[in-house]
Design a protein around this motif. Structure first.
Motif, PDB file in Angstrom:
ATOM      1  N   ARG A 191       7.187 -10.248  -3.891  1.00 50.87           N
ATOM      2  CA  ARG A 191       7.572  -8.914  -4.393  1.00 50.87           C
ATOM      3  C   ARG A 191       6.519  -7.865  -4.033  1.00 50.87           C
ATOM      4  N   ILE A 192       5.254  -8.249  -4.237  1.00 51.11           N
ATOM      5  CA  ILE A 192       4.152  -7.326  -3.919  1.00 51.11           C
ATOM      6  C   ILE A 192       4.193  -6.971  -2.430  1.00 51.11           C
ATOM      7  N   CYS A 193       4.337  -7.981  -1.607  1.00 51.85           N
ATOM      8  CA  CYS A 193       4.349  -7.760  -0.150  1.00 51.85           C
ATOM      9  C   CYS A 193       5.507  -6.833   0.236  1.00 51.85           C
ATOM     10  N   GLN A 194       6.675  -7.082  -0.339  1.00 50.03           N
ATOM     11  CA  GLN A 194       7.853  -6.275   0.013  1.00 50.03           C
ATOM     12  C   GLN A 194       7.707  -4.830  -0.469  1.00 50.03           C
ATOM     13  N   ALA A 195       7.194  -4.669  -1.695  1.00 50.67           N
ATOM     14  CA  ALA A 195       7.078  -3.311  -2.249  1.00 50.67           C
ATOM     15  C   ALA A 195       6.097  -2.481  -1.422  1.00 50.67           C
ATOM     16  N   ILE A 196       5.007  -3.104  -1.005  1.00 54.38           N
ATOM     17  CA  ILE A 196       4.007  -2.383  -0.209  1.00 54.38           C
ATOM     18  C   ILE A 196       4.585  -2.026   1.160  1.00 54.38           C
ATOM     19  N   THR A 197       5.285  -2.974   1.755  1.00 54.43           N
ATOM     20  CA  THR A 197       5.865  -2.715   3.082  1.00 54.43           C
ATOM     21  C   THR A 197       6.890  -1.583   3.000  1.00 54.43           C
ATOM     22  N   LYS A 198       7.655  -1.580   1.910  1.00 52.94           N
ATOM     23  CA  LYS A 198       8.651  -0.530   1.734  1.00 52.94           C
ATOM     24  C   LYS A 198       7.972   0.845   1.693  1.00 52.94           C
ATOM     25  N   ARG A 199       6.876   0.922   0.951  1.00 55.26           N
ATOM     26  CA  ARG A 199       6.150   2.205   0.877  1.00 55.26           C
ATOM     27  C   ARG A 199       5.631   2.633   2.243  1.00 55.26           C
ATOM     28  N   ALA A 200       5.119   1.651   2.986  1.00 53.63           N
ATOM     29  CA  ALA A 200       4.571   1.981   4.307  1.00 53.63           C
ATOM     30  C   ALA A 200       5.688   2.455   5.232  1.00 53.63           C
ATOM     31  N   ARG A 201       6.844   1.808   5.127  1.00 52.84           N
ATOM     32  CA  ARG A 201       7.968   2.166   6.017  1.00 52.84           C
ATOM     33  C   ARG A 201       8.533   3.557   5.709  1.00 52.84           C
ATOM     34  N   ARG A 202       8.341   3.977   4.455  1.00 51.93           N
ATOM     35  CA  ARG A 202       8.815   5.318   4.097  1.00 51.93           C
ATOM     36  C   ARG A 202       8.049   6.396   4.863  1.00 51.93           C
ATOM     37  N   VAL A 203       6.758   6.144   5.088  1.00 53.08           N
ATOM     38  CA  VAL A 203       5.963   7.158   5.797  1.00 53.08           C
ATOM     39  C   VAL A 203       5.860   6.875   7.294  1.00 53.08           C
ATOM     40  N   ASP A 204       6.128   5.631   7.670  1.00 49.77           N
ATOM     41  CA  ASP A 204       6.049   5.282   9.100  1.00 49.77           C
ATOM     42  C   ASP A 204       7.325   4.545   9.511  1.00 49.77           C
ATOM     43  N   PRO A 205       8.301   5.282  10.017  1.00 50.05           N
ATOM     44  CA  PRO A 205       9.574   4.648  10.378  1.00 50.05           C
ATOM     45  C   PRO A 205       9.450   3.632  11.509  1.00 50.05           C
ATOM     46  N   THR A 206       8.317   3.635  12.237  1.00 52.82           N
ATOM     47  CA  THR A 206       8.171   2.633  13.316  1.00 52.82           C
ATOM     48  C   THR A 206       7.745   1.268  12.755  1.00 52.82           C
ATOM     49  N   MET A 207       7.355   1.254  11.488  1.00 53.29           N
ATOM     50  CA  MET A 207       6.881  -0.017  10.902  1.00 53.29           C
ATOM     51  C   MET A 207       8.086  -0.929  10.629  1.00 53.29           C
ATOM     52  N   PRO A 208       8.146  -2.110  11.267  1.00 52.97           N
ATOM     53  CA  PRO A 208       9.293  -2.996  11.039  1.00 52.97           C
ATOM     54  C   PRO A 208       9.272  -3.581   9.623  1.00 52.97           C
ATOM     55  N   PRO A 209      10.412  -4.055   9.151  1.00 52.15           N
ATOM     56  CA  PRO A 209      10.418  -4.768   7.861  1.00 52.15           C
ATOM     57  C   PRO A 209       9.771  -6.139   8.030  1.00 52.15           C
ATOM     58  N   VAL A 210       9.518  -6.792   6.912  1.00 48.89           N
ATOM     59  CA  VAL A 210       8.897  -8.134   7.008  1.00 48.89           C
ATOM     60  C   VAL A 210       9.626  -9.107   6.097  1.00 48.89           C
ATOM     61  N   ASP A 211       9.693 -10.342   6.564  1.00 45.55           N
ATOM     62  CA  ASP A 211      10.227 -11.422   5.739  1.00 45.55           C
ATOM     63  C   ASP A 211       9.118 -12.482   5.701  1.00 45.55           C
ATOM     64  N   PRO A 212       8.148 -12.317   4.779  1.00 44.03           N
ATOM     65  CA  PRO A 212       6.941 -13.154   4.862  1.00 44.03           C
ATOM     66  C   PRO A 212       7.246 -14.628   4.605  1.00 44.03           C
ATOM     67  N   THR A 213       6.734 -15.468   5.460  1.00 45.60           N
ATOM     68  CA  THR A 213       6.933 -16.918   5.294  1.00 45.60           C
ATOM     69  C   THR A 213       5.626 -17.623   4.976  1.00 45.60           C
ATOM     70  N   HIS A 214       4.511 -17.006   5.367  1.00 42.75           N
ATOM     71  CA  HIS A 214       3.207 -17.656   5.200  1.00 42.75           C
ATOM     72  C   HIS A 214       2.197 -16.685   4.616  1.00 42.75           C
ATOM     73  N   LEU A 215       1.203 -17.263   3.996  1.00 49.02           N
ATOM     74  CA  LEU A 215       0.135 -16.444   3.417  1.00 49.02           C
ATOM     75  C   LEU A 215      -1.213 -17.076   3.745  1.00 49.02           C
ATOM     76  N   LEU A 216      -2.052 -16.246   4.336  1.00 45.72           N
ATOM     77  CA  LEU A 216      -3.437 -16.664   4.600  1.00 45.72           C
ATOM     78  C   LEU A 216      -4.308 -16.053   3.518  1.00 45.72           C
ATOM     79  N   THR A 217      -5.124 -16.863   2.877  1.00 43.44           N
ATOM     80  CA  THR A 217      -6.045 -16.312   1.882  1.00 43.44           C
ATOM     81  C   THR A 217      -7.474 -16.662   2.290  1.00 43.44           C
ATOM     82  N   MET A 218      -8.325 -15.670   2.162  1.00 42.11           N
ATOM     83  CA  MET A 218      -9.736 -15.854   2.519  1.00 42.11           C
ATOM     84  C   MET A 218     -10.568 -15.475   1.295  1.00 42.11           C
ATOM     85  N   TYR A 219     -11.538 -16.315   1.015  1.00 44.85           N
ATOM     86  CA  TYR A 219     -12.426 -16.088  -0.126  1.00 44.85           C
ATOM     87  C   TYR A 219     -13.835 -15.947   0.435  1.00 44.85           C
TER      88      TYR A 219
END
Ligand SMILES: O=C(O)CCC(=O)C(=O)O
Ligand SMILES: [Fe+2]
Length: 351
Positions: free
Chosen positions: A146-174
């Motif tokens: 949900r977080i990933c989608q909501a952020i992408t939606k906001r970015a796409r509102r200001v940048d129409p060239t930004m494609p949508p995303v269907d995230p399948t994987h998550l990399l985490t770095m500590y």
């Protein structure tokens, strides 16, 4: 996600972004309200203070909770010639100051019992833990998505060239040490093949994130500051690179220690107390966590085992040898190999 009525957690007010050429500078995140998303270039969007403090806490908790599962951020190894930080001897209750050991074995200075093998980050040398897994393997993956989608939606509102995303994987770095991550593009086999954005979230310590503006000239020198886009990423910020900028070259050039918000240090302490075996691992004074969501459906079903775990090679090899040959033989081989390498160096030096 932050709404305009919520306070920001950020306290820093230094100028935070510098861009090459004629792209205008971006305001810092000192404003109490979330700044509108900033299109650094089509396909490269920065969202300042987009995560609320409670979302930052929840994300930190989820990531550390997952990282504490076996063979995620931490691995248990008593590699020879290693040092360990202070540790508690559970049977006698004595706090030992740590140090280094040629054999890789540590004894309690009080009762002389052998210490349990230390928990090390899987990239111990860089002071980093790294997990690459299917998004669905993480706890509360619906929240993460949900977080990933909501952020992408906001970015796409200001940048129409930004494609949508269907995230399948998550990399985490500590990141537990202020060590940089070198220049690279996210173009490895595990990074995904589509132009869907890499959605990157920052938690904890501030970092300097540099990108090289090389679309017109792919050979552009990343050592030349004039070619770089520089962004200070703070806790709660997001940056997306997709579409035209999906393969942009980037680096975490520095991390500012002790800039982590205090409420995230509390989360780290709670998670360490909950999950860390006694004497196993002491949390750092400050840290940074990065999450990058990726669309890589071609990998689904392939992750697991060790396939996408990138340990420091030496630790990985040692663990494998330990499993196959037993700890004594694994240690003997490492010591022998190092002795051989040292002798070779000395011979080379001598002529
Ligand atoms: O830590 C970061 O902000 C970036 C990490 C990164 O570039 C990567 O893991 O590919
Ligand atoms: Fe990257």
């Amino acid at each position: 996600l932050r709404t305009s009525s919520e306070p920001t957690s950020s306290s820093a007010s230094s100028p935070s972004t510098s861009l090459p050429g004629n792209i205008s500078s971006v305001p810092s995140s000192s404003a109490p309200l979330p700044s509108p998303p900033v299109v650094l270039k089509p396909g490269l969007v920065l969202l300042r203070s987009v995560l609320t403090p409670s979302e930052q806490s929840k994300l930190t908790s989820l990531v550390l909770q997952y990282g504490h599962q076996s063979n995620k951020f931490w691995i248990s190894t008593s590699h020879p010639h290693t040092s360990r930080s202070s540790w508690l001897c559970k049977p006698c209750g004595l706090s030992n100051s740590g140090g280094s050991s040629v054999s890789g074995i540590f004894y309690c200075t009080g009762c002389r019992r052998k210490a349990p093998p230390p928990m090390e980050l899987n990239n111990a040398r860089q002071g980093r833990g790294r997990i690459y897994d299917a998004l669905k393997s993480y706890p509360d993956s619906e929240f993460l998505e949900r977080i990933c989608q909501a952020i992408t939606k906001r970015a796409r509102r200001v940048d129409p060239t930004m494609p949508p995303v269907d995230p399948t994987h998550l990399l985490t770095m500590y990141y537990t040490k202020p060590k940089k991550l070198g220049w690279h593009r996210d173009d490895g086999p595990q990074d995904g093949q589509s132009l869907a954005p890499v959605v990157s979230l920052s938690l904890g310590n501030d970092c300097e994130f540099l990108l090289v503006d090389d679309d017109k000239d792919p050979g552009r020198d990343n050592a030349n500051p004039a070619n770089r886009i520089s962004v200070t990423l703070r806790s709660g910020d997001a940056i997306l690179f997709g579409g035209e900028e999906r393969w942009i070259k980037h680096t975490v050039s520095s991390i500012a220690e002790n800039t982590c918000p205090r409420f995230l240090l509390d989360v780290q302490r709670e998670e360490a107390e909950r999950h860390c075996p006694e004497g196993g691992w002491v949390p750092p004074a400050s840290f940074r966590i990065n999450l990058t969501f990726r669309e890589a459906p071609e990998l689904l079903g392939k992750e697991g085992g060790e396939k996408f775990y990138y340990f420091a090679t030496s630790a990985r090899k040692f663990l494998k040898a330990q499993e196959e040959l037993g700890v004594e033989e694994a240690r003997r081989r490492v010591v022998e190999k190092r002795r051989g390498a040292k002798e070779k160096r000395q011979r080379r030096k001598a002529g």
